[in-house]
Design an enzyme around this catalytic site. Sequence first.
Site, PDB file in Angstrom:
ATOM      1  N   LYS A 176       8.106  -7.437  -4.941  1.00  0.00           N
ATOM      2  CA  LYS A 176       9.526  -7.799  -4.859  1.00  0.00           C
ATOM      3  C   LYS A 176       9.717  -9.044  -4.013  1.00  0.00           C
ATOM      4  O   LYS A 176      10.698  -9.758  -4.159  1.00  0.00           O
ATOM      5  CB  LYS A 176      10.306  -6.672  -4.162  1.00  0.00           C
ATOM      6  CG  LYS A 176      10.286  -5.343  -4.860  1.00  0.00           C
ATOM      7  CD  LYS A 176      10.866  -4.252  -3.940  1.00  0.00           C
ATOM      8  CE  LYS A 176      10.636  -2.872  -4.536  1.00  0.00           C
ATOM      9  NZ  LYS A 176      11.000  -1.772  -3.659  1.00  0.00           N
ATOM     10  N   LYS A 189      -0.769  -8.948  -5.597  1.00  0.00           N
ATOM     11  CA  LYS A 189      -0.060  -7.828  -6.205  1.00  0.00           C
ATOM     12  C   LYS A 189       1.324  -8.277  -6.695  1.00  0.00           C
ATOM     13  O   LYS A 189       1.945  -9.133  -6.067  1.00  0.00           O
ATOM     14  CB  LYS A 189       0.018  -6.785  -5.081  1.00  0.00           C
ATOM     15  CG  LYS A 189       0.866  -5.640  -5.235  1.00  0.00           C
ATOM     16  CD  LYS A 189       0.795  -4.761  -3.989  1.00  0.00           C
ATOM     17  CE  LYS A 189       1.919  -5.088  -3.040  1.00  0.00           C
ATOM     18  NZ  LYS A 189       2.267  -4.055  -2.091  1.00  0.00           N
ATOM     19  N   LYS A 207       2.452  -7.484   6.903  1.00  0.00           N
ATOM     20  CA  LYS A 207       3.880  -7.722   7.107  1.00  0.00           C
ATOM     21  C   LYS A 207       4.174  -8.301   8.487  1.00  0.00           C
ATOM     22  O   LYS A 207       5.094  -9.091   8.638  1.00  0.00           O
ATOM     23  CB  LYS A 207       4.683  -6.448   6.862  1.00  0.00           C
ATOM     24  CG  LYS A 207       4.685  -6.094   5.383  1.00  0.00           C
ATOM     25  CD  LYS A 207       5.639  -4.993   5.029  1.00  0.00           C
ATOM     26  CE  LYS A 207       5.599  -4.780   3.514  1.00  0.00           C
ATOM     27  NZ  LYS A 207       6.016  -3.458   3.101  1.00  0.00           N
TER      28      LYS A 207
HETATM   29  P1  TYM Z   1       7.676   0.508  -2.515  1.00  0.00           P
HETATM   30  O1  TYM Z   1       9.164   0.658  -2.482  1.00  0.00           O
HETATM   31  O2  TYM Z   1       7.085  -0.755  -2.042  1.00  0.00           O
HETATM   32  O3  TYM Z   1       7.140   0.733  -3.986  1.00  0.00           O
HETATM   33  C1  TYM Z   1       7.528   1.860  -4.755  1.00  0.00           C
HETATM   34  C2  TYM Z   1       6.336   2.353  -5.569  1.00  0.00           C
HETATM   35  O4  TYM Z   1       5.854   1.314  -6.433  1.00  0.00           O
HETATM   36  C3  TYM Z   1       4.450   1.160  -6.269  1.00  0.00           C
HETATM   37  N1  TYM Z   1       4.095  -0.258  -6.484  1.00  0.00           N
HETATM   38  C4  TYM Z   1       3.178  -0.683  -7.355  1.00  0.00           C
HETATM   39  N2  TYM Z   1       2.377  -0.017  -8.215  1.00  0.00           N
HETATM   40  C5  TYM Z   1       1.541  -0.763  -8.998  1.00  0.00           C
HETATM   41  N3  TYM Z   1       1.475  -2.129  -8.936  1.00  0.00           N
HETATM   42  C6  TYM Z   1       2.260  -2.820  -8.078  1.00  0.00           C
HETATM   43  N4  TYM Z   1       2.195  -4.154  -8.041  1.00  0.00           N
HETATM   44  C7  TYM Z   1       3.158  -2.099  -7.236  1.00  0.00           C
HETATM   45  N5  TYM Z   1       4.064  -2.460  -6.283  1.00  0.00           N
HETATM   46  C8  TYM Z   1       4.624  -1.325  -5.842  1.00  0.00           C
HETATM   47  C9  TYM Z   1       4.190   1.585  -4.828  1.00  0.00           C
HETATM   48  O5  TYM Z   1       2.842   1.960  -4.639  1.00  0.00           O
HETATM   49  C10 TYM Z   1       5.143   2.756  -4.685  1.00  0.00           C
HETATM   50  O6  TYM Z   1       4.559   3.936  -5.206  1.00  0.00           O
HETATM   51  N6  TYM Z   1       5.991   3.060   1.438  1.00  0.00           N
HETATM   52  C11 TYM Z   1       6.530   3.204   0.086  1.00  0.00           C
HETATM   53  C12 TYM Z   1       7.799   4.015   0.023  1.00  0.00           C
HETATM   54  C13 TYM Z   1       7.720   5.373   0.634  1.00  0.00           C
HETATM   55  C14 TYM Z   1       7.019   6.491   0.112  1.00  0.00           C
HETATM   56  C15 TYM Z   1       7.291   7.572   1.015  1.00  0.00           C
HETATM   57  C16 TYM Z   1       6.209   6.671  -1.011  1.00  0.00           C
HETATM   58  C17 TYM Z   1       8.333   5.789   1.780  1.00  0.00           C
HETATM   59  N7  TYM Z   1       8.102   7.104   2.007  1.00  0.00           N
HETATM   60  C18 TYM Z   1       6.728   8.836   0.798  1.00  0.00           C
HETATM   61  C19 TYM Z   1       5.654   7.945  -1.206  1.00  0.00           C
HETATM   62  C20 TYM Z   1       5.929   9.014  -0.310  1.00  0.00           C
HETATM   63  C21 TYM Z   1       6.844   1.807  -0.434  1.00  0.00           C
HETATM   64  O7  TYM Z   1       7.086   0.889   0.301  1.00  0.00           O
HETATM   65  O8  TYM Z   1       6.987   1.738  -1.776  1.00  0.00           O
END
Ligand code: TYM
Length: 355
Positions: A220, A217, A115
Amino acid sequence: MTAFKPLVFSGVQPTGNLHLGNYLGAIKKFVALQDTSDCIYCVVDLHSLTAQLVHEDLKDQTRAITAAFLASGIDPRKHIVFNQSRVMQHAELAWIFNCVARIGWMNRMTQFKDKAGKDRENASLGLLAYPSLMAADILVYRATHVPVGDDQKQHLELTRDIAQKFNNDFSDRIAGLGVGVEMKVGEETVNGFFPLTEPIIGGPAARIMSLRDGSKKMSKSDPSDLSRINLTDDADSISKKIRKAKTDPEALPGELDGLAGRPEAENLVGIYAGLAEISKEAVLKEFGGQQFSVFKPALADLAVEKLAPVAGEMRRISGDRAYVDAVLSDGGERAGLLAEATMKTVRDIIGLLQG
Ligand code: TYM
């Protein structure tokens, strides 16, 4: 021996549309875990500031993710659904973790490197400290299990490192106050205040790839909307995107080994398996030897069948803003009580003057 009470926590950022990767990799797991555990699901609005500080519609994005949770089947009465910024203890614990964690640990995070890009010196301090807030999200509830997609694995390893260092640095105080819990670390039994949280990652859909490029991957932030299926897509768009998904000219193999070196084919098989809740092997048993001209329409039908009801519910729930806001407010209050109980003890452990 006391043990940590099993508790599930996870979060989703309110940035952009939710896509099939978020749904299969995370949200479907959130729903399934409700039957066996107490769960806390959070829309992590403070994290989204690390990607974009000034948002036109952060409130609506937060509501949209909440609507997706509810439409997928998360029960906000039995469990807790709220947005992160309502519970200030997340930010408080993140600050303490900023003082526990080392800059070197943060610098090694692949998501930070991706990022921040080439101009790292110009990245925000928030982007660097992102995993520290994530650790605080989880540990402010002393959560034991975190369902996520594969891309969050490294962040969860760091969460364990932070918990372990806090437990070590303050071991005498934790013992003195009698607030430790015994847990196994490898062969050893240690006493700590924070659990070493277990990630729940896996299954055929832990890493859903772009429909246009099997090496990237599904995300968004991909500029091409054809690369992902959004949870809000209608049946026509879902079918079109699957029809246009990149593939190779070979028929599907009958065995998993035959998917080696065929990332696009493997991805579509994984998506089918995730939606149908079966293994990739079972998909290949059914479709082995078939061309994509047969498999893609079957996948499109399945995707529409599974996703259209969620999209419909999302639209219905989003229309009832008062309900969504009430869920977040109630969830925030309940989460706040739990988080404050942890923080009172953390402040005592550290020796901050309070009360
Ligand atoms: P975020 O908002 O990017 O994504 C939310 C969840 O979706 C999963 N994910 C995927 N799984 C499979 N294939 C994909 N292409 C894919 N893209 C996204 C992510 O692994 C996630 O589970 N850092 C985290 C948010 C967060 C969080 C936390 C998660 C903040 N605090 C505490 C767990 C516990 C994030 O950016 O997710």
